[in-house]
Enzyme design. Structure first.
Site, PDB file in Angstrom:
ATOM      1  N   HIS A  40       0.923  -1.244  -0.016  1.00  0.00           N
ATOM      2  CA  HIS A  40      -0.053  -0.032   0.047  1.00  0.00           C
ATOM      3  C   HIS A  40       0.794   1.200  -0.180  1.00  0.00           C
ATOM      4  O   HIS A  40       0.412   2.317  -0.574  1.00  0.00           O
ATOM      5  CB  HIS A  40      -0.788   0.171   1.058  1.00  0.00           C
ATOM      6  CG  HIS A  40      -2.131  -0.778   0.946  1.00  0.00           C
ATOM      7  ND1 HIS A  40      -2.788  -1.388   2.065  1.00  0.00           N
ATOM      8  CD2 HIS A  40      -2.930  -1.158  -0.031  1.00  0.00           C
ATOM      9  CE1 HIS A  40      -3.848  -2.064   1.528  1.00  0.00           C
ATOM     10  NE2 HIS A  40      -3.934  -2.051   0.362  1.00  0.00           N
ATOM     11  N   CYS A  99      -8.478  -5.765 -26.023  1.00  0.00           N
ATOM     12  CA  CYS A  99      -7.657  -5.581 -24.552  1.00  0.00           C
ATOM     13  C   CYS A  99      -6.439  -6.630 -24.461  1.00  0.00           C
ATOM     14  O   CYS A  99      -6.001  -6.608 -23.597  1.00  0.00           O
ATOM     15  CB  CYS A  99      -8.609  -5.830 -23.525  1.00  0.00           C
ATOM     16  SG  CYS A  99      -9.416  -7.294 -23.563  1.00  0.00           S
TER      17      CYS A  99
END
Ligand code: PEP
Ligand code: MG
Length: 538
Positions: A187, A494
């Protein structure tokens, strides 16, 4: 032989690119002392107060930082209220252990579990728990040292740095982070990338003290006590980096890519929320593919509805009104998921994978559909199914989805059926595309190429045969795009070829006007599209 200064050069892994030059400041570890046990009542009250104090600290930081940081800190706040974590710790106190020892023991088990996870993303979550352990311990025993004393522009060195401590530091005057451990998927690394703070992780060991530090995040290189020549070389690289970033930004913030009179949409593929921290991601027209397999790689088991919902909400929040296409879990093939995918398949790429597997395991699939239906009321969500081969599969999945929406609504939960599309990555689907009642199509050129060319996509020895510019593959792409145009349905691509500048012209010639790729490819592909459009201009 190493030069005299070579011993002051350290290499790790890039967590966030960029340059920092400043004093090296080591951040201290949590206190190792312990407190003498009081009565059971005193210890319980002390822990309760410490938990509240920690929750207040984190909530204040989350409130001040907002956005992505608040979402990250939310994970810690939820843990502080998690009865399955907290109650056994109170039971240990009741059995006569001091609050700080009981807390540390309780957290140690959880931390070890995350640290042993096979997936790096899960391992990186351990640092959030270590932060909680240290904050609560500090509230029980005494401070861990404040971040107020850190000089502006310093290079912070620590074993690891929890997100909350990162947010306490003032980065407005530059600075960087050099971690002895840590991970690019943690994080704190996400926060560093999104705030442009350079960071290197996994440096191993560093001297405890040094004067000036030169940190080059992109090269994952840290130089301590540099010579004048090292400083000069560092400054040359830094100036070149600033110029290159400005060029990319001007291209990406410039007018949209066009081909003739048509605008070309440039979307991004993400595998994890952390991918949104890429500095170029913000310039995308939306998210063209969010793979969801990472959610299912948690060693703790299949993700529940709430866990999934919070991830989908975070992505929609980031997109702030731009379209987000989430693909339902594509397990199997090269992405086995223990407890979900079939064991012992002779050829998993041709086996029970993607939508085939989901339809076989509706108890797992419907949890994801419920989370998606709930997220659909919060933004421009589109959902697509992977590995669709027959129209009947698409129809069965759509029926399951509609049933889930009806169930949620009848229980009073806000839910909606999003626009439903499909990946076109099985040749049979590309060849019979007009038989599928999908609202949009996204071409998965990675799989489509391997099935058309009979080449395992993971077999490097077949690299030359699996060329994306093979006319057979381009013909299937052209037919799919043409079908979309005739029916007025969106068609995007994609697979990896969307992010390859050398493929842009061929795809534009097939009529493709929606590309979805890794954020790092946006600028170069936009450049190729613009060049092609210019050549074709009358
Ligand atoms: C593809 O097959 O092109 C694709 C985008 O899906 P994945 O690479 O996840 O199989
Ligand atoms: Mg695929």
């Amino acid at each position: 032989m190493a030069s005299p200064s070579a011993r002051f050069i350290f290499e790790g892994r890039t967590a966030s690119p960029g340059f920092a030059r400043g004093p090296l400041v080591r951040i201290d570890q949590a206190p190792r002392t312990s407190r003498p046990p009081g009565t059971r009542y005193e210890e319980e009250s002390a822990l309760r107060a410490a938990l509240d104090e920690t929750a207040d600290q984190i909530a204040t930081l989350a409130g001040a930082a907002g956005g992505d940081a608040a979402a990250i800190l939310e994970f810690q706040l939820v843990l502080l209220e998690d009865a399955s974590l907290i109650e056994p710790i109170f039971a240990t106190i009741a059995a006569g252990t001091a609050a700080d020892a009981a807390w540390s023991q309780g957290l140690a088990e959880q931390i070890a579990e995350y640290q042993a996870a096979p997936d790096e993303y899960q391992r990186a979550r351990a640092s959030d728990l270590i932060d909680l352990r240290d904050r609560v311990r500090a509230a029980l025993i005494g401070g861990t040292g404040s971040c107020d004393q850190i000089p502006a522009g310093a290079v912070i060195c620590a074993e690891d740095l929890p997100p909350s401590r990162f947010l306490e530091i003032d980065w407005s005057e530059g600075g960087g982070v050099a971690l002895l451990q840590g991970s690019p998927t943690s994080h704190v690394a996400m926060l560093a990338r999104s705030r442009g703070v350079p960071m290197i992780v996994q440096l191993g060991t560093l001297p405890r003290s040094a004067g000036t530090a030169l940190l080059d995040g992109g090269e994952a290189r840290l130089e301590l006590d540099p010579t004048d020549a090292q400083v000069a070389a560092f400054e040359t690289r830094r100036v070149a980096h600033v110029r290159a970033s400005a060029l990319t930004a001007s291209l990406l913030t410039g007018p949209p890519a066009t081909c003739g009179s048509e605008t070309v949409g440039l979307h991004i593929n993400i595998q994890r929320i952390a991918d949104l921290d890429h500095p170029d991601a913000r310039y995308a027209d939306g998210i063209g593919l969010m793979r969801t397999e990472f959610l299912f790689a948690d060693p703790a088991g299949m993700p529940d509805e709430t866990t999934q919902l919070s991830v989908y909400e975070a992505v929609l929040h980031w997109a702030s009104g731009r379209p987000v296409t989430i693909r339902t879990v594509d397990a199997g093939g090269d992405k086995p998921i223990p407890g979900f995918t079939e064991d012992g398949e002779a050829n998993p790429f041709l086996g029970v994978r993607g939508l085939r597997l989901c339809l076989k395991r509706p108890e797992i699939f419907s949890v994801q559909l419920r989370a998606l239906a709930r997220a659909a009321v919060q933004g421009k969500l589109k959902v697509m199914f992977p590995m669709v081969t027959l129209p009947a599969e698409f129809i069965a999945a759509r029926e399951l989805f509609s049933g889930v929406v009806a169930e949620l609504r009848s229980a009073g939960t806000a839910a909606a059926l999003p626009e439903l599309g499909m990946m076109v990555e099985v040749p049979a689907a590309a060849l019979t595309i007009d038989a599928f009642p999908a609202a949009f199509f996204s071409i998965g050129s990675n799989d489509l190429a391997q099935y058309v060319m009979a080449c395992d996509r993971s077999n490097g020895a077949l690299g030359a045969l699996i060329d994306p510019l093979n006319p057979a593959l381009l013909e299937l792409i052209r037919r799919t795009v043409e079908h979309g145009r005739r029916q007025g349905l969106g068609v995007s691509l994609c697979g990896d070829m969307a992010g390859e500048p050398r493929c842009a012209a061929a795809l534009l010639r097939c009529g493709l006007r929606e590309f979805s790729m890794n954020p790092a490819s946006l600028a170069r592909v936009k450049q190729s599209i613009t060049a092609f459009g210019r050549e074709r201009a009358p």
